[in-house]
Scaffold this motif. Structure first.
Motif, short mmCIF file in Angstrom:
data_model
loop_
_atom_site.label_atom_id
_atom_site.label_comp_id
_atom_site.label_asym_id
_atom_site.label_seq_id
_atom_site.Cartn_x
_atom_site.Cartn_y
_atom_site.Cartn_z
N ASN A 158 0.86 -1.19 0.00
CA ASN A 158 0.00 0.00 0.00
C ASN A 158 0.89 1.23 0.00
N GLU A 159 0.99 1.89 -1.15
CA GLU A 159 1.72 3.15 -1.25
C GLU A 159 0.70 4.28 -1.12
N VAL A 160 0.86 5.09 -0.09
CA VAL A 160 -0.13 6.12 0.25
C VAL A 160 0.24 7.43 -0.43
N PRO A 161 -0.57 7.92 -1.36
CA PRO A 161 -0.24 9.15 -2.09
C PRO A 161 -0.04 10.34 -1.15
N GLU A 162 0.99 11.13 -1.44
CA GLU A 162 1.27 12.40 -0.76
C GLU A 162 1.69 12.25 0.70
N ALA A 163 1.82 11.04 1.20
CA ALA A 163 2.17 10.84 2.61
C ALA A 163 3.68 10.84 2.78
N GLY A 164 4.14 11.35 3.94
CA GLY A 164 5.55 11.36 4.27
C GLY A 164 5.93 10.17 5.14
N HIS A 165 6.87 10.40 6.06
CA HIS A 165 7.42 9.31 6.85
C HIS A 165 6.76 9.14 8.21
N ARG A 166 6.21 10.19 8.76
CA ARG A 166 5.70 10.12 10.13
C ARG A 166 4.49 9.20 10.24
N MET A 167 4.47 8.41 11.31
CA MET A 167 3.30 7.57 11.56
C MET A 167 2.05 8.41 11.77
N SER A 168 2.22 9.63 12.27
CA SER A 168 1.07 10.50 12.54
C SER A 168 0.61 11.28 11.31
N ASP A 169 1.28 11.13 10.18
CA ASP A 169 0.86 11.80 8.95
C ASP A 169 -0.63 11.51 8.73
N PRO A 170 -1.45 12.54 8.53
CA PRO A 170 -2.90 12.31 8.43
C PRO A 170 -3.31 11.43 7.26
N ARG A 171 -2.45 11.30 6.26
CA ARG A 171 -2.75 10.39 5.14
C ARG A 171 -2.27 8.98 5.47
N LEU A 172 -1.09 8.89 6.09
CA LEU A 172 -0.50 7.58 6.35
C LEU A 172 -1.15 6.86 7.53
N ALA A 173 -1.51 7.60 8.58
CA ALA A 173 -2.00 6.99 9.82
C ALA A 173 -3.20 6.07 9.59
N PRO A 174 -4.27 6.50 8.89
CA PRO A 174 -5.39 5.58 8.71
C PRO A 174 -5.05 4.38 7.83
N ALA A 175 -4.15 4.58 6.87
CA ALA A 175 -3.74 3.46 6.03
C ALA A 175 -2.94 2.44 6.83
N LEU A 176 -2.10 2.91 7.74
CA LEU A 176 -1.34 2.01 8.60
C LEU A 176 -2.26 1.20 9.49
N ARG A 177 -3.22 1.86 10.09
CA ARG A 177 -4.14 1.15 10.99
C ARG A 177 -4.94 0.09 10.22
N ALA A 178 -5.47 0.46 9.05
CA ALA A 178 -6.26 -0.49 8.27
C ALA A 178 -5.40 -1.67 7.81
N ALA A 179 -4.19 -1.38 7.33
CA ALA A 179 -3.32 -2.46 6.86
C ALA A 179 -2.89 -3.36 8.00
N ALA A 180 -2.59 -2.76 9.16
CA ALA A 180 -2.14 -3.55 10.31
C ALA A 180 -3.25 -4.47 10.80
N ARG A 181 -4.47 -3.99 10.82
CA ARG A 181 -5.58 -4.82 11.30
C ARG A 181 -5.89 -5.95 10.32
N ASP A 182 -5.85 -5.64 9.04
CA ASP A 182 -6.07 -6.69 8.03
C ASP A 182 -4.96 -7.73 8.13
N TRP A 183 -3.72 -7.27 8.26
CA TRP A 183 -2.57 -8.18 8.38
C TRP A 183 -2.69 -9.06 9.62
N ALA A 184 -3.07 -8.46 10.74
CA ALA A 184 -3.17 -9.21 11.98
C ALA A 184 -4.23 -10.32 11.88
N LEU A 185 -5.34 -10.01 11.23
CA LEU A 185 -6.38 -11.02 11.08
C LEU A 185 -5.93 -12.13 10.12
#
Length: 330
Positions: free
Chosen positions: A297-324
């Protein structure tokens, strides 16, 4: 590669459980903690850096899931003792600590999630002990190549500007550039590690690079009056970071190179920002393509910070899908 995925943010003492320490080895007492569902599938969270610390944010990705998360502070980092110690501190030792923790907890297998530098550590662990993995989650991965670090440090001189360079001094400015350009012959690493001005400037530059597009996009410049204070925590973080940079990010550690040969069916996910100036998106793309069956999942316009408002929701969604998926494959 930045200290924590959100440079400049320190570990709040109350952010994570009190935790415990592994038995001392090589003069290091390594701290760890856990939370979530005690009966759930175990997930080890590996922090970034080198020189970062465990944070609450990645643990929250798994809220409400039947997972038992476990966090570990690498040698010399966070709550591990003594802070900033570099003797007996290399990538191979970090992998040994992770395996010691798995055995200490009596776990047959676990999943591993690592971000930035932590992704390099997670990959090296997976290469050495693939049989114990339920899954692998990599956030904004860094592999430790010279091309990656040269890309990262390229805006260093423009960021310093005339004012920053005058404040820091030409020898120190050159030494920092050499550190990331794999030119160890130009370094006096011990002096660099003890230099408070270098530590303060590095922390602010790292922060600027972690925004979307980094220094090149923002035009940020060094303001000596606004640099962070040289706290004991910052100095410890910088000592560890510079130590690993001078050692080519653990290139000599056994099992640290290449893509691990994971067992068939092990869930793998790779998530990164397309505008990451700290860790090269091209590396993440190549890694995702090389890991069999990896979801990317490459998140458009997102930087490196976990708190990036574009990256943060993508990380949470990907992590939960991965965990399941990890639970389903176990």
């Amino acid at each position: 590669m930045s200290s924590n995925g959100d440079p400049g943010q320190t570990l709040a003492p109350a952010a994570l459980p009190a935790g415990d320490w592994l038995a001392p080895v090589d003069g290091h007492r390594v701290w760890w903690c856990e939370g979530g569902d005690p009966a759930g599938l175990p997930v080890l969270i590996v922090h970034g850096g080198p020189g970062g610390a465990s944070r609450l944010e990645p643990t929250r990705w798994f809220d409400g899931l039947p997972l038992r998360w476990i966090a570990i502070d690498q040698r010399g980092c966070g709550r591990s003792e003594p802070p900033g110690r570099t003797d007996g501190n290399d990538l191979g030792a970090l992998l040994d600590d992770m395996e010691r923790l798995r055995r200490h907890l009596g776990l047959r297998r676990w999943a591993v999630a690592g971000g930035s530098w932590g992704a390099r550590v997670a990959l090296a662990y997976a290469a050495r002990w693939p049989e114990v993995l339920h899954g692998l989650l990599l956030r904004s991965p860094f592999l430790g190549t010279a091309a990656e670090t040269r890309r990262y440090i390229a805006p260093w001189r423009p960021w310093l500007g005339a004012e920053g360079q005058a404040w820091l001094g030409e020898p120190a400015a050159t030494a920092v550039a050499a550190l990331y350009q794999a030119e160890p012959g130009l370094l006096h690493i011990g002096a660099m590690q003890a230099d408070e001005r270098i530590a303060r400037a590095w922390s602010a530059f790292d922060d600027a690079q972690s925004a979307p597009g980094g220094v090149a996009a923002s035009g940020a410049r060094c303001d000596p009056a606004a640099l962070p204070a040289a706290t004991p925590q910052l100095m410890a973080s910088w000592r560890v970071h510079a130590h690993y940079a001078a050692a080519s990010w653990g290139a000599a550690a056994a099992g640290a190179a290449g893509v691990p040969a994971l067992n068939s069916g092990v869930p793998v996910s790779v998530v990164w920002g397309a505008a990451d100036a700290t860790c090269d998106p091209a590396v993440a793309r190549a890694l995702a393509a090389a890991l069999p069956g990896a979801l990317s999942n490459e998140v458009p316009e997102a930087g490196h910070r976990m708190s990036d408002p574009r990256l943060a929701p993508a990380l949470r969604a990907a992590a939960r899908d991965w965990a399941l998926r990890c639970r389903g494959s176990g």
